[in-house]
Design an enzyme around this catalytic site. Structure first.
Site, short mmCIF file in Angstrom:
data_model
loop_
_atom_site.label_atom_id
_atom_site.label_comp_id
_atom_site.label_asym_id
_atom_site.label_seq_id
_atom_site.Cartn_x
_atom_site.Cartn_y
_atom_site.Cartn_z
N HIS A 62 0.59 -0.93 -0.13
CA HIS A 62 -0.35 -0.17 -0.41
C HIS A 62 0.79 2.01 -0.15
O HIS A 62 -0.11 2.58 0.59
CB HIS A 62 -0.73 0.33 1.41
CG HIS A 62 -2.09 -1.18 0.94
ND1 HIS A 62 -2.91 -0.69 -0.02
CD2 HIS A 62 -2.45 -2.11 1.97
CE1 HIS A 62 -3.25 -2.22 0.61
NE2 HIS A 62 -3.63 -2.58 1.49
N GLU B 157 -4.94 -10.63 9.19
CA GLU B 157 -5.60 -9.05 9.00
C GLU B 157 -7.54 -9.81 8.40
O GLU B 157 -7.92 -8.87 8.33
CB GLU B 157 -5.27 -8.66 8.17
CG GLU B 157 -4.78 -8.75 6.50
CD GLU B 157 -3.90 -8.24 6.36
OE1 GLU B 157 -4.25 -7.04 5.99
OE2 GLU B 157 -2.76 -8.35 5.69
N ASP C 10 -7.53 -4.00 8.53
CA ASP C 10 -8.69 -4.26 7.09
C ASP C 10 -9.03 -5.42 8.43
O ASP C 10 -10.41 -5.67 8.00
CB ASP C 10 -7.28 -5.31 6.35
CG ASP C 10 -7.59 -4.99 5.07
OD1 ASP C 10 -7.88 -4.35 4.29
OD2 ASP C 10 -6.22 -4.84 4.39
#
Length: 235
Positions: free
Chosen positions: A38, A137, A163
Site C-alpha cells: 500500500h 487481518e 483490515d
C-alpha cells in the site's frame, strides 16, 4: 525458526520510498518496514531502500503470497517479509517455504550481496536469519490464527488492524481497545507457539497500548506522519 531479535520492538513503517527510508534509518529505529503493498514502493525503490539502509533490520510487506516477489525482497537484503492476507495453515506454509532455501523451503538462490560488495552468507545461515511474518487481518485469519501460528517456519504473526476491523465489522478503535479479546487471542496463539506477535499501531499512543496487550514488534509511526509531525513542530 528465526534468530531475529530487533534492536527495539518499536519500528517505523515506510511508505514514501528509498530516500525516506534512508532518512528514517539515521534515527536508529528498532526496525523499518517497507510497504510494497500500500506504499509507494515498487521493485526498484524497494531494492534502492535496502541498498541504503544496511545497518537497520528491514522487513518488506510484499503485495501477495508470490514466491518470486518474496525471494526478490530477500535477495535484495531484507531481513524478512510480511505476507498479507494469510488465512490458513496452508497459506502460511507456502509463505514459509518461499522464505527459505531447500531442503526446508523452495526459495531460489540469487542474493544481491556480492554485487553490492557485502558479505554473502550461506543458505543455512540465511534460513536461520530470515523472518517469515504472516499477516492476520481477516475474520477467517483470526479464526485460524492458532494453526497459522503453529505452522513450521512462521516466525511472526503481524496484525493488520485496519483490515481486521473492516472484516469484523467493528470500528478500529473498538478493535484496538481489545475489549472483545481478538487481539489477546492472537497474542496467546503466538506465545503458545513461540512466535513473535507484531502489529501495525500507527501512533506512539497506540503502540504503547498494544505493547501492554503483549505485542512485541510494533510499527509505531509512518515516515509520512513523522514528516508531517516535524513540519508542524516548526510552527
Amino acid at each position: 525458526m528465526t534468530t531475529w531479535t530487533p534492536a527495539s520492538g518499536t519500528g517505523v513503517w515506510s511508505l514514501l520510498g528509498a530516500a525516506a527510508a534512508e532518512a528514517v534509518s539515521h534515527g536508529s529505529p528498532g526496525w523499518i518496514g517497507l510497504d510494497a503493498q500500500h506504499g509507494f514502493y515498487d521493485d526498484r525503490s524497494m531494492r534502492d531502500a535496502l541498498h541504503v539502509v544496511p545497518e537497520v533490520d528491514t522487513l518488506v510487506r510484499v503485495c501477495s503470497l508470490d514466491p518470486g516477489e518474496i525471494g526478490r525482497a530477500l535477495d535484495a537484503g531484507a531481513r524478512g517479509v510480511i505476507v498479507p492476507m494469510i488465512e490458513s495453515a496452508g497459506a502460511a506454509a507456502r509463505a514459509a517455504a518461499a522464505v527459505r532455501y531447500p531442503p526446508v523451503g523452495n526459495r531460489s538462490w540469487g542474493p544481491f550481496a556480492p554485487y553490492w560488495g557485502r558479505t554473502e552468507i550461506g543458505a543455512e545461515e540465511a534460513n536461520r536469519r530470515a523472518v517469515c511474518g504472516a499477516m492476520v487481518e481477516t475474520r477467517t485469519g483470526l479464526d485460524h490464527v492458532e494453526e497459522i501460528a503453529a505452522t513450521p517456519g512462521v516466525d511472526m504473526i503481524f496484525v493488520g488492524p485496519y483490515d481486521l476491523a473492516l472484516s469484523l465489522g467493528v470500528a478500529l478503535d473498538e478493535l484496538l481497545a481489545g475489549d472483545k479479546g481478538e487481539l489477546r487471542a492472537i497474542v496467546s496463539a503466538c506465545r503458545a507457539n513461540d512466535v513473535i506477535p507484531g502489529v501495525y499501531a500507527g501512533s506512539p499512543a497506540r503502540a504503547r497500548h498494544l505493547a501492554g496487550l503483549g505485542f512485541e514488534v510494533l510499527a509505531a509511526r509512518t515516515d509520512r506522519d513523522l514528516l508531517v509531525d516535524g513540519v508542524a513542530a516548526l510552527r
